[in-house]
Enzyme design. Structure first.
Site, PDB file in Angstrom:
ATOM      1  CD  GLU A  32       0.739   0.886   3.880  1.00 59.92           C
ATOM      2  OE1 GLU A  32       0.520  -0.211   4.634  1.00 59.92           O
ATOM      3  OE2 GLU A  32      -0.140  -0.002   2.693  1.00 59.92           O
ATOM      4  CB  CYS A  72      -0.350   2.479   9.115  1.00 62.74           C
ATOM      5  SG  CYS A  72       0.093   0.836   9.888  1.00 62.74           S
ATOM      6  CG  ASP A 240       1.495   5.100   6.102  1.00 64.52           C
ATOM      7  OD1 ASP A 240       2.364   5.068   5.942  1.00 64.52           O
ATOM      8  OD2 ASP A 240       0.099   3.551   6.496  1.00 64.52           O
TER       9      ASP A 240
END
Length: 616
Positions: A32, A72, A240
């Site tokens: 992430e 995200c 991501d």
């Protein structure tokens, strides 16, 4: 049963076994909030990531991989559908209401399940879409390929949250008490950032997190090896979206969009790649391409509804992989609004700010929990930043052009450089064509999209394609000299189409004081327009230019609103004007806000800031 029937059954059985053996497993390992800038594999200033590097030594390193969104939920929505967010209204960060996908658009793991794949996700989803039961066999923190039927091919996603933005929400006390493995004195700090101890420490701490994440990548690969699956499994590692130092996550800079991507393809399936193991490529790939690629690798026909194209699998060759462009979009991130689009072609990056009077550094409560953000703003307020560092807190140009190979942190805007004029026109045309082709639903304010388009965004976009093209044309008046744009702005300010007036008002605000001769007409709209957000945009123009203190008008409009997203947009303008234009003072009384609106969590975040209730 006769002999022929037995032979036929045996042949079918052998065929099915061969098919199973020849079908690759596919694993995604996702970290992430990290752009490619923090890994030595992709950037000299990054830290070593031995497990990912080993994956690259036996796989393919993609040097030009991009998220289409810089946060995200919007990024993951484009991955799971293969469709650009502004086309299906999945581009706003975590709208409280989820989008309903049209019947012909599916989350792509559903297609894999239909051909026998076991699909698992461990465990983050974060889609702006209503999820259907047929997408995953298991989506939880216990999801594993080990729970499939014997011999069943699988698609598995493993999410690593170690590098998430929240990991950098530390205190000033931590800076002095928690040492980093990375030397803060030798760490690289981007030229658009202050070269302070806080920024050095934040970078060093984040590099440590990248190292920890790499260890976790290694653990997943070891599990595959222990299960004797490496020779049958294609592994993707990627980030991501970008992040997570200031002006990356949430922004269309390379640091917000340019992600690391490595794909390992075992010898058994080398025919599914046009690249040799251990090589790198500058072929452009984007998140909208990921679903098409997995389906193609799995031997599933790619649906026409997917916007992306495969970069691996059958019928893909270096000849077909000539893509040199990628598109990006940024709208609302939590309580902070903007509307920005980008295209990169080769080494040139074009950013279009449709509301250039918005300031990038505008308060976003979650983001400003990071010490580096709050220190950056404090130094700006004290006048202690250079021109490049201070630009984050100032209005933007409608157009930006950067040579990202020469200027990787996008500090030198070439939009008005005569030497790049032809390239500017080419980039502008490419972006406009993409916007119209989707079409881009953001030319309708978010609350209208929720009200009118969420049940079938594709049908709504198709029905309003000509309208969106028209609103784009009005927005692009910002790119003309004011004297040339003026007669057209006057025409659209008088239009019977509410959103023609809306975009004319936004374009007037982008001209600032150059449009002061239109102030009487705009002031009249502030009190008489039939659309509340048009009265807001008129008040916004008067406040931005300082031609009239419109703080009372904006506050009263907030009290009149009975729509959460409309009220949130009003609060965005209120905070913008308080912090960056004429320092207007607002006294917002929560008791006068519509009760249903007041329950909205993002509304509450804005009110906490305005009422000085934040702990940082």
């Amino acid at each position: 049963m006769n002999f022929k029937s037995i032979v036929l059954i045996v042949i079918l059985f052998i065929s099915s076994c061969l098919t199973a053996q020849d079908t690759p497993n596919i694993v995604w390992i996702v970290s992430e909030d990290n752009s490619k800038h923090y890994m030595k594999l992709f950037n000299a200033h990054g830290v070593s990531t031995p497990n990912i590097e080993k994956l690259a030594q036996n796989g393919i390193q993609f040097n030009r991989a991009f998220s289409n969104a810089a946060v995200c939920s919007a990024a993951r929505s484009s991955i799971i559908t293969g469709v650009y967010g502004p086309k299906v209204a999945t581009h706003y960060h975590r709208s409280e209401q989820k989008v309903t996908l049209p019947e012909n658009i599916k989350m792509f793991p559903e297609y894999l399940r239909e051909v026998g794949y076991y699909t698992t996700n461990n465990a983050k989803e974060d889609y702006n879409i209503i999820k259907y039961d047929m997408v995953w066999d298991d989506s939880s923190n216990k999801a594993s390929w080990r729970n499939r039927k014997k011999g069943q091919p699988f698609f598995h996603v493993f999410n690593i949250g170690t590098t998430h933005e929240g990991q950098l929400h530390f205190s000033e006390k931590d800076v002095d008490s928690i040492r980093t493995k990375t030397n803060i004195e030798t760490v690289f700090v981007q030229p658009n950032h202050p070269q302070t101890k806080i920024f050095k420490y934040t970078n060093a701490r984040y590099l440590d997190l990248i190292s920890k994440m790499d260890q976790q990548v290694g653990e997943v690969i070891k599990q595959l090896k222990d299960d004797h699956l490496l020779e049958n499994t294609i592994i993707f590692y990627y980030g991501d979206h970008g992040g997570v130092l200031p002006n990356s996550k949430g922004y269309l800079k390379e640091t917000g969009l340019h992600v690391p991507l490595v794909v390992y393809i075992p010898e058994k399936f080398k025919n599914l790649s046009s690249f040799k193991a251990g090589t790198s490529t500058n072929t452009f790939v984007s998140f909208v391409d990921f679903s098409a690629t997995v389906l193609n690798v799995a031997g599933v026909k790619v649906p026409k509804t997917i916007d992306g194209v495969p970069f691996l699998g059958r019928n893909v060759s270096k000849h077909t992989l000539q893509n040199k462009e990628t598109f990006g979009y940024a709208d609302r991130f939590d309580e902070k609004y903007d509307m920005v689009r980008s295209v990169r072609i080769g080494n040139l990056k074009y950013i279009r700010n449709f509301q250039p009077f918005n300031v990038d550094g505008l308060m976003n409560n979650y983001r400003y929990k990071q010490l580096a953000y709050s220190e950056w703003k404090l130094l700006f307020d004290k006048g202690q930043l250079n021109e490049i560092q201070a630009s984050f807190f100032k209005p933007k140009a409608p157009e930006e052009v950067y040579d990202v190979e020469k200027d990787p942190f996008e500090t030198n805007n070439l939009a008005h450089d005569a030497a790049y004029h032809k390239e500017l026109l080419k980039l502008r045309k490419s972006l406009n064509s993409w916007i119209k082709s989707m079409p881009d639903l953001s030319f309708f304010p978010e609350h209208l999209i929720i009200e009118k388009a969420f049940t079938n965004p594709i049908a709504f976009g198709t029905a309003h394609k000509k309208d969106i093209s028209k609103y784009l044309k009005i927005a692009n008046l910002q790119l003309l000299p004011f004297d040339e744009a003026k007669p057209k702005l006057l025409k659209y300010l008088d239009s019977s189409d509410e959103l023609e007036r809306y975009w004319a008002l936004i374009s007037c605000s982008s001209f600032g004081l150059k449009a002061s001769e239109l102030s009487d007409k705009i002031e009249a709209l502030m009190t008489s327009d039939t659309l509340l957000i048009n009265r807001m945009r008129a008040a916004e123009f008067l406040g931005i230019t300082g031609l009239k203190d419109s703080s009372d008008a904006l506050t009263n409009l907030l009290y009149q609103s009975n729509n959460e997203k409309e009220a949130l947009l009003l609060l965005n303008t209120i905070v913008l004007q308080q912090d960056y234009y004429k320092n207007y003072q607002f006294s917002v009384q929560s008791t006068l806000i519509n009760k249903a609106v007041l329950k909205n969590k993002l509304i509450q975040e804005r009110l906490k800031y305005l009422n000085h209730e934040l702990p940082y």
